[in-house]
Write an enzyme that holds these catalytic residues in place. Sequence first.
Site, PDB file in Angstrom:
ATOM      1  N   LYS A 282       0.842  -1.201   0.000  1.00  0.00           N
ATOM      2  CA  LYS A 282       0.000   0.000   0.000  1.00  0.00           C
ATOM      3  C   LYS A 282       0.876   1.250   0.000  1.00  0.00           C
ATOM      4  O   LYS A 282       2.045   1.188   0.372  1.00  0.00           O
ATOM      5  CB  LYS A 282      -0.880   0.022   1.254  1.00  0.00           C
ATOM      6  N   ARG A 356     -10.332 -11.554   1.760  1.00  0.00           N
ATOM      7  CA  ARG A 356     -11.152 -12.626   1.186  1.00  0.00           C
ATOM      8  C   ARG A 356     -10.425 -13.970   1.231  1.00  0.00           C
ATOM      9  O   ARG A 356     -11.060 -15.021   1.329  1.00  0.00           O
ATOM     10  CB  ARG A 356     -11.562 -12.251  -0.242  1.00  0.00           C
TER      11      ARG A 356
HETATM   12  N1  BES Z   1      -8.219  -3.732   4.222  1.00  0.00           N
HETATM   13  C1  BES Z   1      -8.360  -3.319   2.876  1.00  0.00           C
HETATM   14  C2  BES Z   1      -9.659  -2.562   2.609  1.00  0.00           C
HETATM   15  C3  BES Z   1      -9.828  -1.227   3.306  1.00  0.00           C
HETATM   16  C4  BES Z   1      -9.564  -0.070   2.618  1.00  0.00           C
HETATM   17  C5  BES Z   1     -10.296  -1.152   4.581  1.00  0.00           C
HETATM   18  C6  BES Z   1      -9.740   1.146   3.236  1.00  0.00           C
HETATM   19  C7  BES Z   1     -10.472   0.069   5.217  1.00  0.00           C
HETATM   20  C8  BES Z   1     -10.201   1.223   4.531  1.00  0.00           C
HETATM   21  C9  BES Z   1      -8.340  -4.536   1.973  1.00  0.00           C
HETATM   22  O1  BES Z   1      -7.552  -5.596   2.381  1.00  0.00           O
HETATM   23  C10 BES Z   1      -7.809  -4.099   0.659  1.00  0.00           C
HETATM   24  O2  BES Z   1      -6.682  -3.733   0.594  1.00  0.00           O
HETATM   25  N2  BES Z   1      -8.660  -4.143  -0.357  1.00  0.00           N
HETATM   26  C11 BES Z   1      -8.288  -3.777  -1.674  1.00  0.00           C
HETATM   27  C12 BES Z   1      -8.868  -4.806  -2.601  1.00  0.00           C
HETATM   28  C13 BES Z   1      -8.348  -4.717  -4.008  1.00  0.00           C
HETATM   29  C14 BES Z   1      -6.871  -5.030  -4.060  1.00  0.00           C
HETATM   30  C15 BES Z   1      -9.136  -5.682  -4.849  1.00  0.00           C
HETATM   31  C16 BES Z   1      -8.849  -2.400  -1.973  1.00  0.00           C
HETATM   32  O3  BES Z   1      -9.937  -2.078  -1.494  1.00  0.00           O
HETATM   33  O4  BES Z   1      -8.177  -1.642  -2.664  1.00  0.00           O
HETATM   34 MN    MN Z   2      -5.538  -5.388   1.754  1.00  0.00          MN
END
Ligand code: BES
Ligand code: MN
Length: 501
Positions: A282, A356
């Site tokens: 990230k 997931r």
């Molecule tokens: N934990 C994150 C989602 C999230 C984002 C929670 C902002 C709280 C605030 C999750 O694991 C994630 O990174 N999701 C990705 C999925 C994508 C790679 C398909 C996302 O939302 O970008």
């Molecule tokens: Mn994630």
Amino acid sequence: MKVSVWRGSIAEVKADAVIVNLFEKVTPPRGATGAIDQALGGAIARLIEAGEITGKAREAAVVYTLGRLPATKVVVAGLGPSAGFDYDGVRAAAGWAMRAAAKGRARTVATIVHGAGIAGLEPGTAAAAAVEGSLLAAYSFKELKVAEGDGGGVEELIVVEREEGKLAAIEDGVRRGEALARATALARDLVNRPANLVTPTALAEVAADIARRGGLSLEVLERADCERLGMGAFLSVAKGSDEPAKLIVLRYRPKDGRAGAQGPLAFVGKGLTFDSGGISLKAGEGMEGMKSDMAGGAAVLGAMEAVGTLKPPVEVIGVVPATENMPSGHASRPGDVVRAMNGKTIEIISTDAEGRMILADAIAYAKNLGAARLVDLATLTGACVVALGNVRAGLFSNDEGLAAAVEKAAAQAGEKVWRMPVDSEYGEQIKSEVADIKNTGGRPGGAITGALFIREFVGDTPWVHLDIAGMAMNSRDLPYTPKGATGFGVRTLAHLAESMK
Ligand code: BES
Ligand code: MN
Ligand code: ZN
């Protein structure tokens, strides 16, 4: 905070502050507020005439008693318009009033049960809501502020009722409200605490405390157990981290030994103690917020704490897959293919779509334990935050009955959800060239493809998925939810368990 019930007149209670209320456009004040007004020689009525007290929602007017009452101050909580006043209005009014009392350095606070008088709400439910609102608004996370020290804050809440006939219901409601608020605070603490303190191991220790307090059984699967069970999806996330992963299972069985007519209810919560994204790292800005990626797991632990106290009539299983998502030489790579516990192969496109992955195996495990209905909670997608913001969680389901039950429980809890679609057409986006399924489906409908991925591991079992990514943390004070971790989901799950037979 100690909470008790006292029979008598609010005008006679000894406390630093007493809380009464007022609907908008009601003059002169009636009921308990009228009694206080009389004791104060009409001071409240005059403030209303002067337009200083209006009864509007969020208003908490402080009036000094100057020795005319045993209490030092009166807080008049605004209830808003009487039409449409409901239990969440009770929570909100109690919350704002409690803050006003706490700001005035009150240690002992007495309150009437908002809504149980002229508004005609059910006294027990209103008492539960008043206690929830009061305790949840008074919550703060100070344990890491060494300089400020302990102490301060309200120490005692006295719920006051004059009518003997309402007392039993109110006593019961107060205990229920207390249980729900304490369970929510437990979840909030876990989410507020940073990831160096809330490791998967620490979550398992909290689960052990919950099990002991509530008489639940506990099972913690270690990495070797998960390997033996073929949990390749969960382990593909865990292997990048030096913190040992844990799959935590709490189980509550009603005293009569019955599972409930429809079989056990299972709660599954994403317990990502820190989500760096893994190799699909990230961006740095705001990454500290990813300590909250275990909010689904915290909600399940909080719900199991509540279940241990409230003892609902149905068997409840709580499953929390707990791990970090870290980049390292041991981490999974984009393009890797792994096999989940149910035998399905998954192509990892993004290691940041890790929630997931761990839910896939946790759900398969819950099904093996006999779960007949599944509710999972996860801070799963940023896409859900784009779709619904920070007001409602996304609700996805394969079963009308369970979806309706969760919607009802959420409404009772004052936690907002919104039904989202799960059309199979969206499933095209998560078809893989090389494996049974892939773990991302691109930007369009990202919350939905996340839900559809999870559905692949649910099968025919009735299931609800709550995407709480926008709800776990709060960036400003709400009526009974201070800035920071919200504990979202705890009370919905507790109400759901209590509604099931
Ligand atoms: N934990 C994150 C989602 C999230 C984002 C929670 C902002 C709280 C605030 C999750 O694991 C994630 O990174 N999701 C990705 C999925 C994508 C790679 C398909 C996302 O939302 O970008
Ligand atoms: Mn994630
Ligand atoms: Zn995540």
